[in-house]
Each structure stands twice: as structure tokens, then as C-alpha cells.
Design an enzyme around this catalytic site. Structure first.
Site, PDB file in Angstrom:
ATOM      1  N   THR A  29       0.815  -1.214   0.000  1.00 14.52           N
ATOM      2  CA  THR A  29       0.000   0.000   0.000  1.00 14.52           C
ATOM      3  C   THR A  29       0.847   1.261   0.000  1.00 14.52           C
ATOM      4  OG1 THR A  29      -1.792  -1.145   1.149  1.00 14.52           O
ATOM      5  CG2 THR A  29      -1.782   1.251   1.275  1.00 14.52           C
ATOM      6  N   ASP A  71       1.794  -7.212  -4.226  1.00 15.88           N
ATOM      7  CA  ASP A  71       0.983  -7.123  -3.024  1.00 15.88           C
ATOM      8  C   ASP A  71       1.551  -8.118  -2.023  1.00 15.88           C
ATOM      9  OD1 ASP A  71      -1.312  -8.099  -1.233  1.00 15.88           O
ATOM     10  OD2 ASP A  71      -2.210  -6.359  -2.195  1.00 15.88           O
ATOM     11  N   SER A  72       1.611  -7.740  -0.752  1.00 18.08           N
ATOM     12  CA  SER A  72       2.280  -8.617   0.214  1.00 18.08           C
ATOM     13  C   SER A  72       1.549  -9.939   0.411  1.00 18.08           C
ATOM     14  CB  SER A  72       2.458  -7.913   1.552  1.00 18.08           C
ATOM     15  OG  SER A  72       1.241  -7.756   2.230  1.00 18.08           O
ATOM     16  N   SER A  73       0.297 -10.034  -0.006  1.00 16.75           N
ATOM     17  CA  SER A  73      -0.401 -11.319   0.063  1.00 16.75           C
ATOM     18  C   SER A  73       0.238 -12.353  -0.854  1.00 16.75           C
ATOM     19  CB  SER A  73      -1.880 -11.149  -0.315  1.00 16.75           C
ATOM     20  OG  SER A  73      -2.538 -10.300   0.595  1.00 16.75           O
ATOM     21  N   THR A 103       1.671  -4.630   4.594  1.00 14.24           N
ATOM     22  CA  THR A 103       1.504  -4.972   6.007  1.00 14.24           C
ATOM     23  C   THR A 103       1.025  -6.404   6.242  1.00 14.24           C
ATOM     24  OG1 THR A 103      -0.750  -4.071   5.999  1.00 14.24           O
ATOM     25  CG2 THR A 103       1.033  -2.591   6.654  1.00 14.24           C
ATOM     26  N   ASP A 104       0.302  -6.998   5.293  1.00 13.46           N
ATOM     27  CA  ASP A 104      -0.355  -8.283   5.561  1.00 13.46           C
ATOM     28  C   ASP A 104       0.628  -9.390   5.927  1.00 13.46           C
ATOM     29  OD1 ASP A 104      -2.833  -7.203   5.204  1.00 13.46           O
ATOM     30  OD2 ASP A 104      -3.112  -7.948   3.164  1.00 13.46           O
ATOM     31  N   GLN A 291      -2.692 -20.261  20.281  1.00 14.49           N
ATOM     32  CA  GLN A 291      -3.546 -19.390  19.490  1.00 14.49           C
ATOM     33  C   GLN A 291      -3.665 -18.009  20.117  1.00 14.49           C
ATOM     34  OE1 GLN A 291      -7.349 -21.217  18.651  1.00 14.49           O
ATOM     35  NE2 GLN A 291      -6.430 -23.152  18.016  1.00 14.49           N
ATOM     36  N   CYS A 292      -3.337 -17.886  21.400  1.00 20.99           N
ATOM     37  CA  CYS A 292      -3.414 -16.604  22.091  1.00 20.99           C
ATOM     38  C   CYS A 292      -2.232 -15.722  21.682  1.00 20.99           C
ATOM     39  CB  CYS A 292      -3.397 -16.799  23.605  1.00 20.99           C
ATOM     40  SG  CYS A 292      -4.735 -17.838  24.228  1.00 20.99           S
TER      41      CYS A 292
END
Length: 356
Positions: A29, A71-73, A103-104, A291-292
Site C-alpha cells: 500500500t 501485493d504482500s499477500s 503490512t499483511d 492461538q493466544c
């Protein structure tokens, strides 16, 4: 090496030593501007039109771009390796490096680089933006300018932050401790299990006790390649044996990052434990992460995680999933002995996890 359109700003003058920073644009972005009503990547040869403040910085800055802007994806391990090779090629020509990144997947890239860039004694700082640089309210300008200032910061000729970091919205975080937490706020990244390395306000306040030590006597080297035969398996109430078996029996699978509940807990159903045991006996390495976002895995504290220790599942402590999966890729690429791999996973290699 895939790079092009390099442009240098504030070049170092003869007999006037100043810091030099190489900025590498990968996409995302941050580098987008509006042209004919559409967002398109802008040409970094025109960087002064977008960031005239750069001329006020008292150090040399060279901008370059990867040949494949993405794109970072779409970020991939082979691009991480390109970045590592690019830094290796220019390691002795620049004092520090700033990577402009979407950022992703920024936390994945920062984590991967922390394992690939071994014996690092120079700053490698990733930053990006939630809004394109071509938008009036963009956060890109502050993020870039501050990342550059931190990258160039020295004391008695030594860099202040000789490690891979993420700078975003007033906070400098250890790269392999960060996670993206926001999509609609400017403060996109958090580091729940490790303090910020610096906080930026009117001045930049460095948290020196938590910054990696400066060790220039150790020879810098890159650890390549990466082994991509890994996966992430997130547990959920209702996961079936067929799902678990299908994932653990993926052809060529070498490693699994298992996202468990709370402090490393998982079901104690016989079929669940059987499938994990079968996988470990075939040589699949399994790492248990929580997962936390905060806290740590403590295998054996509760009965539901005691069995993991018996079959050789590695406790991940307070490591992030992003760091766990990239660490696994790195270790699997250079180690073949399963016990040695488990030993390496269980100990900190680049400050990515805390000792008990």
C-alpha cells in the site's frame, strides 16, 4: 539479482563521513498513488515529489526496487531469499537497510529475515503504511522518515538497533516478535510477548536492555535456502480425524506448526493423539504454539498437553506463529536429523522466543 531503478538522495560528500541507508521497495500500500482514478505503484525516481522531507535528513539514502513489485499477500519464500541475497550483496556498502513492505505479511518477512541474516550487526527495518503515500492523510510519510532515522542512528560509530525490526506508528518492534493486529487503525502491529525496542514521540526513546547486542566480530552470513514443506494447523472444537489425518499425511510434509488452545492444550481424544503420534514417528516435526497472542505454551502444566511431550512435540514457548513457521523452514533446510531439528526449534536463535 532482481533490482532496478536505483536513485540516491543526499549523497555522501568526500571527507564528510555520514551514514548510508539502502531502501528496498517490495510493493504494498505504501508505494501506491492515484493515476487516472486508479491506485498504481509510483516510480521511486520521483521520491522527492512525494517525500521532500528526505532532503533534510543528514545521511545518504539510496532507493531501489525489486523487479517484481507485489501485493504482500503474494509474498513467497523465494522473495525472502532475494531480499537476503540483496542485503548480502550490499552489506559492506551501506550502514543499514530499510525494506518497504505490505503490512499483511510483513511479520512473516521480518521473521524469515531474522533467521536468514545470521550474525547481523546492522539495522534491517521493515515498514509500510495503512494508506497509500498518494493520499493526503497517509501514514506512509511518518513511517518512512522515522524508519530511516532509526536505521541511520549511531552512537560512537555503532548502530543503535543491529537487528531485524518492524517500525510502525510510533513503535519499533523486534521483527520476529511482531504480529499484525489491525486493518483499520494506523497502529497495525503489536508485540505482546516482548517490549518495544523504541517508542517515538517528540524524541525517539530507545529501550536499550531489550535491543540485540552489537557484535561486529561475528562474520555476517546468509542462511539459505528455506524448506517450504511445512504447514500451519489451527485446532478448533469439532476438528475431525479426517481433517487432521489429511493434513498430517500431505506428501513430502516435514513440519507442522500446531496452533493449540491457551497454554498449549489440545483434545485428548484417542484418535487425535494417535494421528499426532503416527506423524511424529514418520519424522514429521510438530511445534506447539498458542492461538493466544499473549502468554506462552507450557507443555505439561495441564494434563491435556502432557502427552505432547511423550511423543516429541516441541513446545514453542512464547513464539509467534509467524516466527515459528519461518524458523521451521530455516532449520529444516539445513538439518536432517529429527532430534537435532527439535533441539533447534526449542531454543532461541534470533531472540524470537524467551527462555523458561
Amino acid at each position: 539479482m532482481p533490482a532496478y531503478k536505483s536513485v540516491t538522495i543526499n549523497p555522501v560528500l568526500p571527507n564528510r563521513p555520514r551514514a548510508s541507508v539502502l531502501v528496498i521497495y517490495t510493493g504494498g500500500t505504501l508505494g501506491m498513488v492515484f493515476e487516472k482514478g486508479q491506485l498504481v505503484p509510483f516510480d521511486f525516481e520521483q521520491i522527492l515529489d512525494k517525500l521532500p522531507e528526505i532532503k533534510r535528513l543528514d545521511f545518504e539514502i539510496t532507493f531501489t526496487s525489486l523487479e517484481e513489485i507485489m501485493d504482500s499477500s503474494n509474498m513467497r519464500p523465494d522473495v525472502w531469499m532475494d531480499l537476503a541475497r540483496l542485503i548480502q550483496r550490499h552489506y559492506h556498502s551501506y550502514d543499514s537497510f530499510v525494506i518497504l513492505h505490505g503490512t499483511d505479511t510483513m511479520a512473516y518477512t521480518a521473521s524469515a529475515l531474522s533467521f536468514m541474516l545470521q550474525n547481523l550487526s546492522k539495522p534491517v527495518i521493515l515498514t509500510g503504511a495503512q494508506l497509500p503515500i498518494g493520499i493526503a492523510r497517509t501514514d506512509a510519510r511518518e513511517n518512512i522518515i522515522t524508519a530511516l532515522e532509526i536505521a541511520a542512528a549511531q552512537w560512537e560509530g555503532r548502530p543503535l538497533v543491529p537487528e531485524v525490526c518492524i517500525y510502525f506508528q510510533n513503535y519499533l518492534l523486534r521483527g520476529n516478535r511482531a504480529k499484525k493486529k489491525e486493518t483499520s487503525q494506523f497502529n497495525a502491529f503489536r508485540s505482546e510477548n516482548y517490549p518495544a525496542l523504541a517508542e517515538v514521540g517528540v524524541t525517539i526513546e530507545y529501550n536499550y536492555p531489550y535491543i540485540a547486542p552489537y557484535r561486529p566480530e561475528r562474520p555476517f552470513q546468509t542462511q539459505l535456502p528455506l524448506n517450504e514443506n511445512v504447514t500451519i494447523l489451527k485446532l478448533f472444537p469439532g476438528i475431525t480425524q479426517n481433517v487432521l489425518r489429511s493434513i498430517l499425511n500431505i506428501s513430502g510434509l516435514r513440519g507442522v506448526v500446531l496452533e493449540t488452545f491457551g497454554a498449549g492444550n489440545a483434545p485428548t481424544l484417542p484418535w487425535f493423539l494417535y494421528e499426532l503420534k503416527e506423524a511424529t514417528e514418520r519424522g514429521v516435526v510438530i511445534m506447539n504454539v498458542s492461538q493466544c497472542d499473549g502468554g506462552r505454551v507450557m507443555q505439561g502444566r495441564y494434563q491435556t498437553s502432557t502427552w505432547f511431550q511423550k511423543i516429541g512435540v516441541v513446545g514453542g514457548g512464547d513464539i509467534t506463529t509467524e516466527a515459528a513457521i519461518t524458523k521451521m523452514m530455516s532449520i529444516l533446510a539445513r538439518e536432517s536429523d529429527v532430534e537435532r531439528i527439535r533441539e533447534e526449534l526449542a531454543k532461541p536463535l534470533a531472540g524470537e522466543m524467551s527462555l523458561l
